[in-house]
Design a protein around this motif. Structure first.
Motif, PDB file in Angstrom:
ATOM      1  N   VAL A   1       0.846  -1.188   0.000  1.00  0.00           N
ATOM      2  CA  VAL A   1       0.000   0.000   0.000  1.00  0.00           C
ATOM      3  C   VAL A   1       0.880   1.235   0.000  1.00  0.00           C
ATOM      4  O   VAL A   1       1.892   1.283   0.692  1.00  0.00           O
ATOM      5  N   LYS A   2       0.454   2.195  -0.768  1.00  0.00           N
ATOM      6  CA  LYS A   2       1.205   3.459  -0.802  1.00  0.00           C
ATOM      7  C   LYS A   2       1.050   4.127   0.559  1.00  0.00           C
ATOM      8  O   LYS A   2      -0.022   4.578   0.918  1.00  0.00           O
ATOM      9  N   VAL A   3       2.112   4.114   1.294  1.00  0.00           N
ATOM     10  CA  VAL A   3       2.036   4.797   2.580  1.00  0.00           C
ATOM     11  C   VAL A   3       2.371   6.250   2.348  1.00  0.00           C
ATOM     12  O   VAL A   3       3.334   6.593   1.673  1.00  0.00           O
ATOM     13  N   LEU A   4       1.516   7.064   2.917  1.00  0.00           N
ATOM     14  CA  LEU A   4       1.620   8.484   2.638  1.00  0.00           C
ATOM     15  C   LEU A   4       2.747   9.085   3.456  1.00  0.00           C
ATOM     16  O   LEU A   4       2.832   8.888   4.652  1.00  0.00           O
ATOM     17  N   GLY A   5       3.599   9.807   2.769  1.00  0.00           N
ATOM     18  CA  GLY A   5       4.781  10.338   3.438  1.00  0.00           C
ATOM     19  C   GLY A   5       4.555  11.631   4.183  1.00  0.00           C
ATOM     20  O   GLY A   5       5.481  12.423   4.324  1.00  0.00           O
ATOM     21  N   THR A   6       3.335  11.861   4.666  1.00  0.00           N
ATOM     22  CA  THR A   6       3.089  13.102   5.389  1.00  0.00           C
ATOM     23  C   THR A   6       3.584  12.979   6.830  1.00  0.00           C
ATOM     24  O   THR A   6       3.800  11.877   7.336  1.00  0.00           O
ATOM     25  N   GLN A   7       3.745  14.137   7.444  1.00  0.00           N
ATOM     26  CA  GLN A   7       4.182  14.140   8.838  1.00  0.00           C
ATOM     27  C   GLN A   7       3.142  13.452   9.717  1.00  0.00           C
ATOM     28  O   GLN A   7       3.474  12.774  10.690  1.00  0.00           O
ATOM     29  N   MET A   8       1.858  13.608   9.351  1.00  0.00           N
ATOM     30  CA  MET A   8       0.800  12.945  10.103  1.00  0.00           C
ATOM     31  C   MET A   8       0.916  11.430   9.978  1.00  0.00           C
ATOM     32  O   MET A   8       0.804  10.695  10.961  1.00  0.00           O
ATOM     33  N   ALA A   9       1.179  10.949   8.766  1.00  0.00           N
ATOM     34  CA  ALA A   9       1.302   9.496   8.569  1.00  0.00           C
ATOM     35  C   ALA A   9       2.487   8.933   9.349  1.00  0.00           C
ATOM     36  O   ALA A   9       2.424   7.808   9.855  1.00  0.00           O
ATOM     37  N   GLU A  10       3.560   9.716   9.442  1.00  0.00           N
ATOM     38  CA  GLU A  10       4.708   9.272  10.245  1.00  0.00           C
ATOM     39  C   GLU A  10       4.297   9.096  11.704  1.00  0.00           C
ATOM     40  O   GLU A  10       4.647   8.118  12.360  1.00  0.00           O
ATOM     41  N   LEU A  11       3.549  10.080  12.192  1.00  0.00           N
ATOM     42  CA  LEU A  11       3.087  10.011  13.586  1.00  0.00           C
ATOM     43  C   LEU A  11       2.111   8.854  13.774  1.00  0.00           C
ATOM     44  O   LEU A  11       2.181   8.108  14.761  1.00  0.00           O
ATOM     45  N   GLN A  12       1.211   8.691  12.801  1.00  0.00           N
ATOM     46  CA  GLN A  12       0.250   7.580  12.883  1.00  0.00           C
ATOM     47  C   GLN A  12       0.977   6.244  12.901  1.00  0.00           C
ATOM     48  O   GLN A  12       0.587   5.326  13.626  1.00  0.00           O
ATOM     49  N   ALA A  13       2.054   6.120  12.133  1.00  0.00           N
ATOM     50  CA  ALA A  13       2.805   4.860  12.090  1.00  0.00           C
ATOM     51  C   ALA A  13       3.455   4.589  13.448  1.00  0.00           C
ATOM     52  O   ALA A  13       3.445   3.452  13.941  1.00  0.00           O
ATOM     53  N   LEU A  14       4.016   5.623  14.072  1.00  0.00           N
ATOM     54  CA  LEU A  14       4.647   5.436  15.379  1.00  0.00           C
ATOM     55  C   LEU A  14       3.603   5.060  16.431  1.00  0.00           C
ATOM     56  O   LEU A  14       3.833   4.195  17.274  1.00  0.00           O
TER      57      LEU A  14
ATOM     58  N   GLU B   1       7.633   8.467  19.594  1.00  0.00           N
ATOM     59  CA  GLU B   1       6.310   9.060  19.360  1.00  0.00           C
ATOM     60  C   GLU B   1       6.219  10.429  20.021  1.00  0.00           C
ATOM     61  O   GLU B   1       5.666  11.373  19.444  1.00  0.00           O
ATOM     62  N   ALA B   2       6.771  10.539  21.231  1.00  0.00           N
ATOM     63  CA  ALA B   2       6.701  11.830  21.930  1.00  0.00           C
ATOM     64  C   ALA B   2       7.445  12.913  21.142  1.00  0.00           C
ATOM     65  O   ALA B   2       6.957  14.041  21.006  1.00  0.00           O
ATOM     66  N   GLU B   3       8.595  12.550  20.586  1.00  0.00           N
ATOM     67  CA  GLU B   3       9.355  13.522  19.775  1.00  0.00           C
ATOM     68  C   GLU B   3       8.585  13.898  18.522  1.00  0.00           C
ATOM     69  O   GLU B   3       8.489  15.078  18.165  1.00  0.00           O
ATOM     70  N   ALA B   4       8.054  12.889  17.837  1.00  0.00           N
ATOM     71  CA  ALA B   4       7.334  13.142  16.581  1.00  0.00           C
ATOM     72  C   ALA B   4       6.088  13.990  16.833  1.00  0.00           C
ATOM     73  O   ALA B   4       5.746  14.869  16.046  1.00  0.00           O
ATOM     74  N   ARG B   5       5.418  13.732  17.939  1.00  0.00           N
ATOM     75  CA  ARG B   5       4.223  14.497  18.286  1.00  0.00           C
ATOM     76  C   ARG B   5       4.576  15.966  18.516  1.00  0.00           C
ATOM     77  O   ARG B   5       3.890  16.879  18.040  1.00  0.00           O
ATOM     78  N   LYS B   6       5.675  16.176  19.250  1.00  0.00           N
ATOM     79  CA  LYS B   6       6.112  17.544  19.530  1.00  0.00           C
ATOM     80  C   LYS B   6       6.418  18.289  18.232  1.00  0.00           C
ATOM     81  O   LYS B   6       5.997  19.427  18.033  1.00  0.00           O
ATOM     82  N   ALA B   7       7.144  17.605  17.337  1.00  0.00           N
ATOM     83  CA  ALA B   7       7.511  18.230  16.066  1.00  0.00           C
ATOM     84  C   ALA B   7       6.257  18.527  15.236  1.00  0.00           C
ATOM     85  O   ALA B   7       6.132  19.603  14.635  1.00  0.00           O
TER      86      ALA B   7
END
Lengths: 201, 156
Positions: free
Chosen positions: B68-81, B112-118
């Protein structure tokens, strides 16, 4: 308590509105095996659960199901945005539209509104966990059926994700039965109901 | 494909897609095999795309799950974590003794905490309490809300 997180568990981006598909997908919002029933079933069953693993698992899966409810709502919302008069008349969406416009209402695809009769809370460890395993299978089949009907890859992608979650949940509930059995009467797990008769220490 | 634990010896005795059952078991109760400790895992993006962290539990319907094409958005990164945490959390509920899984949960909790902050620094608060760092309450109220489409379902 619960606190809201302003995001979905998995991205929902439906490019093309499709009221016909929305009228089917809504079943996983408020149908007999939908996410509303799933979350309420697990979050309600946990009060009677005697063992920490079971309290934890029902809380965690019940909470995830609330996130799935939100994803299904998002799919239906996006599938029904900006509809033309022609789109309203075709594809079987009209009965839903007459009653709810394009609001999100918990109903089955067949038209029956959400009903707590579709979920079970028996207050018995084995009965409730067995119900949960069956519930995950029924939700999995509903997603199978939506995948058979869907011709929109944006919708199918999200439905595939949700369907796979049902399989993982089934596995965890199955493991939970075994964890519970280890703590129950080894000769006869039906000798007492630890959810009512008290936990043997 | 299976980072971090691929090279290690799996302590399980069965193939990764199988689990353990007792040799003799009481009648009249359901039995699901236990997933063995230290199961194979996907990367975080693959996990989100497949709907499970565990290849052994990935059982798709008819069509084999296309990558599946995983979306390279910052939100998708956070969702993955966050999906890693969720999936590890359910696994740990029934496998409290798997220390490696718990260590992984700790690691991803920090990530996840770092990614959320960013994410919040760039796109605004994800929770009401994070809105305390914003200039006004409008940061909480302003869209997109997660179900909206115009702005990519809330993922900026």
């Amino acid at each position: 308590m619960f606190q809201y997180e302003k995001k979905l568990q998995y991205p929902v981006r439906i490019k093309t509105p499709n009221p016909k598909l929305a009228a089917w997908v809504i079943s996983q919002y408020g149908g007999p095996d939908g996410e509303l029933g799933a979350s309420l079933r697990y979050l309600s069953q946990r009060y009677a659960m005697p063992y920490p693993e079971l309290k934890g698992l029902l809380t965690d899966i019940g909470t995830e199901e609330l996130g799935h409810l939100e994803m299904i709502g998002a799919i239906v919302h996006q599938l029904t945005r900006g509809l033309t008069q022609e789109q309203l008349r075709e594809g079987g969406f009209a009965p839903y539209f007459v009653d709810h416009t394009t609001g999100i209402y918990p109903t089955a695809a067949s038209g029956a509104p959400w009903n707590a009769a579709g979920i079970g809370v028996k207050g018995d460890v084995i009965a409730d966990l067995t119900e949960d395993m069956a519930a995950e299978q029924k939700a999995r089949v509903t997603y199978d059926n939506i995948l058979r009907l869907s011709d929109d890859p944006d919708v199918s992608d999200v439905i595939r994700f949700l369907r796979e979650r049902e399989i993982v949940h089934f596995q965890r509930f199955g493991e939970a039965v075994r964890l519970a059995k280890e703590k129950m009467d080894q000769k006869n797990v039906y000798f007492t109901n630890p959810a009512f008769d008290g936990v043997k220490r | 494909m299976y980072p971090e634990n691929n090279q290690q010896n799996n302590p399980g005795t069965c193939d990764d897609s199988c689990g353990v059952l007792p040799e003799c078991a009481p009648l009249a109760v359901p039995y699901v095999p236990f997933q063995q400790n230290n199961p194979k895992r996907y990367t975080q993006q693959e996990a989100l795309a497949n709907g499970t962290l565990f290849p052994g539990l990935n059982l798709p319907f008819q069509i084999k799950a296309e990558a599946v094409k995983v979306l390279g958005t910052q939100m998708a990164e956070l969702q993955a974590l966050e999906f890693m945490l969720l999936e590890l959390g359910l696994y740990l509920d029934t496998h409290q003794d798997d220390q490696e899984a718990f260590a992984l949960f700790r690691k991803y909790s920090n990530l996840e905490a770092e990614a959320r902050k960013a994410y919040e620094a760039k796109h605004g608060p994800l929770t009401q309490s994070a809105a305390a760092n914003a200039e006004s309450w409008a940061a909480w109220l302003d869209g997109p809300w997660p179900w909206q489409h115009d702005t990519e379902g809330g993922a900026k």
